[in-house]
Scaffold this active site. Structure first.
Site, PDB file in Angstrom:
ATOM      1  N   ALA A  17       1.066  -1.192   0.270  1.00 19.10           N
ATOM      2  CA  ALA A  17      -0.173   0.123   0.391  1.00 19.10           C
ATOM      3  C   ALA A  17       1.479   1.201  -0.291  1.00 19.10           C
ATOM      4  CB  ALA A  17      -0.908  -0.507   1.090  1.00 19.10           C
ATOM      5  N   VAL A  64       4.203  -9.682   2.866  1.00 17.09           N
ATOM      6  CA  VAL A  64       3.287 -10.675   3.482  1.00 17.09           C
ATOM      7  C   VAL A  64       4.131 -11.971   3.222  1.00 17.09           C
ATOM      8  CG1 VAL A  64       2.313  -9.271   1.784  1.00 17.09           C
ATOM      9  CG2 VAL A  64       3.638 -10.582   0.892  1.00 17.09           C
ATOM     10  N   ASN A  90      -2.678  -7.181  -3.186  1.00 14.58           N
ATOM     11  CA  ASN A  90      -1.462  -6.503  -4.065  1.00 14.58           C
ATOM     12  C   ASN A  90      -0.464  -6.507  -3.988  1.00 14.58           C
ATOM     13  OD1 ASN A  90      -1.297  -4.105  -6.052  1.00 14.58           O
ATOM     14  ND2 ASN A  90      -0.449  -3.149  -4.063  1.00 14.58           N
ATOM     15  N   TYR A 163       7.592 -13.824 -12.685  1.00 13.62           N
ATOM     16  CA  TYR A 163       6.716 -13.887 -12.720  1.00 13.62           C
ATOM     17  C   TYR A 163       5.696 -13.817 -13.127  1.00 13.62           C
ATOM     18  CZ  TYR A 163       3.901  -8.909 -12.367  1.00 13.62           C
ATOM     19  OH  TYR A 163       3.465  -7.389 -11.768  1.00 13.62           O
ATOM     20  N   LYS A 167       2.380 -15.193 -11.099  1.00 11.41           N
ATOM     21  CA  LYS A 167       0.799 -14.556 -11.461  1.00 11.41           C
ATOM     22  C   LYS A 167       0.010 -15.361 -12.282  1.00 11.41           C
ATOM     23  CE  LYS A 167       1.541 -10.489  -9.751  1.00 11.41           C
ATOM     24  NZ  LYS A 167       1.019  -9.465  -8.944  1.00 11.41           N
TER      25      LYS A 167
END
Length: 257
Positions: A17, A64, A90, A163, A167
């Site tokens: 964030a 995270v 995110n 990546y 994803k």
């Protein structure tokens, strides 16, 4: 008629964030009436966001990949506001390299944050939502989770196999969680971005790749964070109560070609 897109009274957790899309989603959610908890490794970025949003924001600096941190933040949200209604999952990093040059460390770093971190955060938030909805009423939404994927997860991308793999995995996490938790009134969706103007996309927006990057975008420009944040917030609003298990692509038309 009540505004179906209002975030008034919502309690939202946003990871990653401190900058970019996560910061804009936190800001927009707060402006629309939500209380927001923000997680990021960038403590200075979180501090400036706190200066902007004031008492509507709780911040916690950390990764995270540390599930105990997310659980602690959920506890703070519960103590301060009574719980957590939404998650914008995110946080992510890039460690670019061609396949034959990619190190195990580069692979592991991206998978750990962009895939395992998404799973750990979703698990912690989902448990919280499920525990308060063991016998939900039909039609009641007890939580809304939005995971961040990418068009790299559906179409691949040169120099970022780590990546793209992460994803793509986020899409699987989203669909599985949506099916498993639907009976508890928990909606789980994902968003897939094209090229958004953030620090993470500086390389592909640089002089070396700019022409070929823009040539792929039918709308002819990069997305700003203000272009993509409203859809993300919508997926945590009452207006999206009957949407789950879907991936919403926000790419200026790239994947339409």
């Amino acid at each position: 008629m009540d505004n179906p897109f209002s975030m008034e009274g919502r309690r939202i957790l946003v990871t990653g964030a401190a900058q970019g899309i996560g910061r804009e989603v936190a800001r927009l959610s707060a402006r629309m009436g939500a209380k927001v908890a923000a997680i990021d490794l960038n403590g200075d970025g979180l501090a400036s966001l706190k200066d902007e949003l004031g008492d509507s924001l709780i911040t916690e600096t950390g990764s995270v990949t540390d599930q105990s941190l997310t659980e602690s933040v959920i506890g703070e949200m519960t103590d301060a506001w009574g719980g957590c209604d939404g998650l914008f999952n995110n946080a992510g990093i890039v460690r670019a390299a061609m396949i034959h040059k990619m190190s195990r460390e580069q692979w592991d770093e991206v998978i750990n944050v962009n895939l395992t971190g998404v799973y750990l955060t979703l698990q912690a938030v989902g448990k919280h939502m499920k525990d308060r909805a063991e016998s939900p009423d039909a039609g009641v939404v007890n939580g809304q989770i939005v995971n961040v994927s990418s068009i790299a997860g559906t179409a691949g991308t040169i120099g970022q196999i780590n990546y793209g793999a992460a994803k793509a995995g986020v899409l699987g996490i989203t669909m599985s969680a949506a099916k498993e938790w639907a009976r508890y009134g928990i909606n789980v969706n994902s968003v897939a971005f094209g090229t958004v103007v953030t620090p993470m996309t500086e390389v592909i927006r640089g002089p070396k790749f700019e022409a070929q990057t823009k040539a792929r975008i039918p709308l002819g420009r990069y997305a700003e964070t203000t272009d993509v944040a409203p859809t993300c917030v919508f997926l945590m609003s009452p207006g999206s109560n009957y949407i789950t298990g879907k991936n919403v692509t926000i790419d200026g038309g790239i994947t339409a070609m």
